[in-house]
Design a protein around this motif. Sequence first.
Motif, mmCIF file in Angstrom:
data_model
loop_
_atom_site.group_PDB
_atom_site.id
_atom_site.type_symbol
_atom_site.label_atom_id
_atom_site.label_comp_id
_atom_site.label_asym_id
_atom_site.label_seq_id
_atom_site.Cartn_x
_atom_site.Cartn_y
_atom_site.Cartn_z
ATOM 1 N N LEU A 1 11.618 -102.187 9.781
ATOM 2 C CA LEU A 1 10.798 -102.513 8.408
ATOM 3 C C LEU A 1 10.369 -101.054 7.860
ATOM 4 C CD1 LEU A 1 8.596 -105.018 10.227
ATOM 5 C CD2 LEU A 1 10.457 -105.719 8.713
ATOM 6 N N LEU A 2 10.316 -100.255 8.572
ATOM 7 C CA LEU A 2 9.884 -98.707 7.809
ATOM 8 C C LEU A 2 11.046 -98.405 7.012
ATOM 9 C CD1 LEU A 2 8.043 -96.532 7.165
ATOM 10 C CD2 LEU A 2 9.012 -95.625 9.261
ATOM 11 N N ILE A 3 12.267 -98.421 7.309
ATOM 12 C CA ILE A 3 13.570 -98.011 6.595
ATOM 13 C C ILE A 3 13.693 -99.121 5.390
ATOM 14 C CG2 ILE A 3 15.864 -98.039 6.660
ATOM 15 C CD1 ILE A 3 15.692 -97.282 9.647
ATOM 16 N N LEU A 4 13.416 -100.258 5.590
ATOM 17 C CA LEU A 4 13.731 -101.326 4.484
ATOM 18 C C LEU A 4 12.604 -100.852 3.403
ATOM 19 C CD1 LEU A 4 14.603 -104.469 6.543
ATOM 20 C CD2 LEU A 4 16.120 -103.034 5.280
ATOM 21 N N ALA A 5 11.354 -100.873 3.876
ATOM 22 C CA ALA A 5 10.185 -100.589 2.946
ATOM 23 C C ALA A 5 10.301 -99.409 2.194
ATOM 24 C CB ALA A 5 8.900 -100.613 3.828
ATOM 25 N N LEU A 6 10.776 -98.178 2.801
ATOM 26 C CA LEU A 6 11.129 -96.964 1.983
ATOM 27 C C LEU A 6 11.990 -97.261 0.844
ATOM 28 C CD1 LEU A 6 10.746 -94.494 4.952
ATOM 29 C CD2 LEU A 6 9.248 -94.702 3.201
ATOM 30 N N GLY A 7 12.916 -98.282 0.854
ATOM 31 C CA GLY A 7 13.927 -98.313 -0.036
ATOM 32 C C GLY A 7 13.616 -99.298 -1.354
ATOM 33 N N MET A 8 12.146 -99.906 -1.111
ATOM 34 C CA MET A 8 11.630 -100.830 -2.224
ATOM 35 C C MET A 8 10.391 -100.155 -2.802
ATOM 36 S SD MET A 8 11.857 -104.404 0.012
ATOM 37 C CE MET A 8 13.366 -104.857 0.646
ATOM 38 N N ALA A 9 9.642 -99.177 -2.573
ATOM 39 C CA ALA A 9 8.465 -98.648 -2.906
ATOM 40 C C ALA A 9 8.289 -97.288 -2.775
ATOM 41 C CB ALA A 9 7.403 -99.450 -2.579
ATOM 42 N N PRO A 10 7.705 -96.342 -3.521
ATOM 43 C CA PRO A 10 7.400 -95.000 -3.146
ATOM 44 C C PRO A 10 6.685 -94.859 -1.895
ATOM 45 C CG PRO A 10 7.057 -95.513 -5.392
ATOM 46 C CD PRO A 10 7.160 -96.877 -4.741
ATOM 47 N N THR A 11 6.981 -93.672 -1.041
ATOM 48 C CA THR A 11 6.497 -93.326 0.009
ATOM 49 C C THR A 11 4.855 -93.319 -0.034
ATOM 50 O OG1 THR A 11 8.296 -92.096 0.733
ATOM 51 C CG2 THR A 11 6.483 -91.953 1.904
ATOM 52 N N ALA A 12 4.445 -92.637 -1.166
ATOM 53 C CA ALA A 12 2.987 -92.680 -1.654
ATOM 54 C C ALA A 12 2.307 -93.905 -1.559
ATOM 55 C CB ALA A 12 2.633 -91.761 -2.814
ATOM 56 N N THR A 13 3.121 -94.873 -2.040
ATOM 57 C CA THR A 13 2.467 -96.292 -2.499
ATOM 58 C C THR A 13 2.239 -96.840 -0.735
ATOM 59 O OG1 THR A 13 3.487 -96.541 -4.314
ATOM 60 C CG2 THR A 13 2.724 -98.701 -3.282
ATOM 61 N N LEU A 14 3.183 -96.604 -0.019
ATOM 62 C CA LEU A 14 3.364 -97.378 1.147
ATOM 63 C C LEU A 14 2.543 -96.816 2.360
ATOM 64 C CD1 LEU A 14 7.300 -97.776 1.408
ATOM 65 C CD2 LEU A 14 5.397 -99.509 0.551
ATOM 66 N N MET A 15 2.374 -95.329 2.580
ATOM 67 C CA MET A 15 1.780 -94.937 3.873
ATOM 68 C C MET A 15 0.258 -95.089 3.981
ATOM 69 S SD MET A 15 4.020 -93.298 5.482
ATOM 70 C CE MET A 15 5.134 -94.803 5.128
ATOM 71 N N PRO A 16 -0.556 -95.441 3.013
ATOM 72 C CA PRO A 16 -2.089 -95.713 3.426
ATOM 73 C C PRO A 16 -1.968 -96.921 3.958
ATOM 74 C CG PRO A 16 -2.007 -94.628 1.121
ATOM 75 C CD PRO A 16 -0.486 -94.945 1.440
ATOM 76 N N PHE A 17 -0.940 -97.855 3.806
ATOM 77 C CA PHE A 17 -1.153 -99.409 4.602
ATOM 78 C C PHE A 17 -0.629 -99.372 5.944
ATOM 79 C CE2 PHE A 17 -0.619 -99.936 0.111
ATOM 80 C CZ PHE A 17 -1.663 -101.184 -0.246
ATOM 81 N N VAL A 18 -0.223 -97.784 6.345
ATOM 82 C CA VAL A 18 0.288 -97.633 7.651
ATOM 83 C C VAL A 18 -1.079 -97.991 8.713
ATOM 84 C CG1 VAL A 18 0.972 -96.064 9.463
ATOM 85 C CG2 VAL A 18 2.119 -96.323 7.403
ATOM 86 N N TYR A 19 -2.211 -97.553 8.034
ATOM 87 C CA TYR A 19 -3.507 -97.611 8.771
ATOM 88 C C TYR A 19 -4.057 -99.080 9.071
ATOM 89 C CZ TYR A 19 -4.138 -92.877 9.020
ATOM 90 O OH TYR A 19 -3.711 -91.464 9.111
ATOM 91 N N ALA A 20 -3.195 -100.120 8.466
ATOM 92 C CA ALA A 20 -3.429 -101.536 8.668
ATOM 93 C C ALA A 20 -3.174 -101.880 10.237
ATOM 94 C CB ALA A 20 -2.561 -102.307 7.933
ATOM 95 N N GLN A 21 -2.673 -100.703 11.026
ATOM 96 C CA GLN A 21 -2.539 -101.083 12.435
ATOM 97 C C GLN A 21 -3.726 -101.086 13.206
ATOM 98 O OE1 GLN A 21 0.718 -98.454 14.040
ATOM 99 N NE2 GLN A 21 0.056 -98.968 16.140
ATOM 100 N N ILE A 22 -4.590 -100.381 12.910
ATOM 101 C CA ILE A 22 -5.873 -100.204 13.525
ATOM 102 C C ILE A 22 -6.709 -101.513 13.358
ATOM 103 C CG2 ILE A 22 -8.278 -99.066 13.641
ATOM 104 C CD1 ILE A 22 -6.987 -96.523 12.682
ATOM 105 N N PRO A 23 -6.967 -102.179 12.336
ATOM 106 C CA PRO A 23 -7.550 -103.389 12.325
ATOM 107 C C PRO A 23 -6.627 -104.765 13.113
ATOM 108 C CG PRO A 23 -7.052 -102.968 10.191
ATOM 109 C CD PRO A 23 -6.843 -101.645 11.000
ATOM 110 N N LEU A 24 -5.433 -104.302 12.718
ATOM 111 C CA LEU A 24 -4.705 -105.690 13.495
ATOM 112 C C LEU A 24 -4.541 -105.375 15.078
ATOM 113 C CD1 LEU A 24 -1.572 -105.383 11.015
ATOM 114 C CD2 LEU A 24 -3.011 -107.344 11.462
#
Length: 311
Positions: free
Chosen positions: A233-256
């Motif tokens: 999923l990370l590989i696919l996401a990096l092909g759809m949006a800039p990394t700077a847009t995506l990386m802050p959302f990695v921290y959704a893992q903590i509340p999940l």
Amino acid sequence: MPAEARQRPLLGVALIVLMAAGFAGMDTGVRWLAGVFPVLLMLWLRYAFQAVLMALWLVLARGARFRAAHPRFQALRGTLLLVTSAMIFFGLQHMPVAELTAINMLAPLLVTLLAAWLLHERVSALRWALVCGGLVGALVVIRPGSGVFGLAVLFPLAGAFTYAAFQVLTSRMSALDDPYTTHFWTGFTGMLIVTPLALWQGSDMFAAAREAGAAHWAVLALVAALGTAGHLLLILALGMAPTATLMPFVYAQIPLATVLGWLVFDRLPDTVAWVGMAVIMTCGAAAAWLNLHARAAAAATASRLDGAAAD
């Protein structure tokens, strides 16, 4: 990155959130299986599943691109990720999912430290402040001397360092190979390293296999699938949006991870842990955005200079 890859940022963010949910689910499954299966067996199945699935993927969908341009890079990268997984899996034998996840999510902050130390990158005062803030948040969660978690906190801390090294290496060398080929070699390297260790622990493996029930095997298979799917999923996401847009959302893992810990184990972090986790999330997301924004700005500057030189 091609312009068309930037036209689906919302889908990219959705995939990153799914990735975070997958990793949170994997960690919850490992915690639930604590004491049922040896950690080495869980690690072996997790990486064997990835190696076999990606081998099939390469054969059926990508023309069998197994050859790696830089085998040493693949071996080192796979080893770093394996050590990270081992630290998380061992830590989950002793720690709750939410608190361990928060400590392990120091990795993007530690990337700043490693980049300054190993790559001699200049680090702004704001980025240093965010690193310090994240470490303070970790201390709040850990509460040294309180005896809340004991020496078990060393597992996620070590895992955060090895994952930060994994990220630094990947960012510097990821263009050397196709990402799907890299994903195969990551799984294969992990399986190759764990196999002799698992065989050495053979009697414990067979005893655990005989005593485990169908539900345990189902969860173990889910752990392996979620670990593999998360990186895809990370590989696919990096092909759809800039990394700077995506990386802050990695921290959704903590509340999940917190929600899953509550649903599965009926446990929530205490107030002090909530404060520390919030600090880590805030500092980590801000640092990730600043790091990636700085890289994008540097790349744009270099492109302009190349264009001016060509003129």
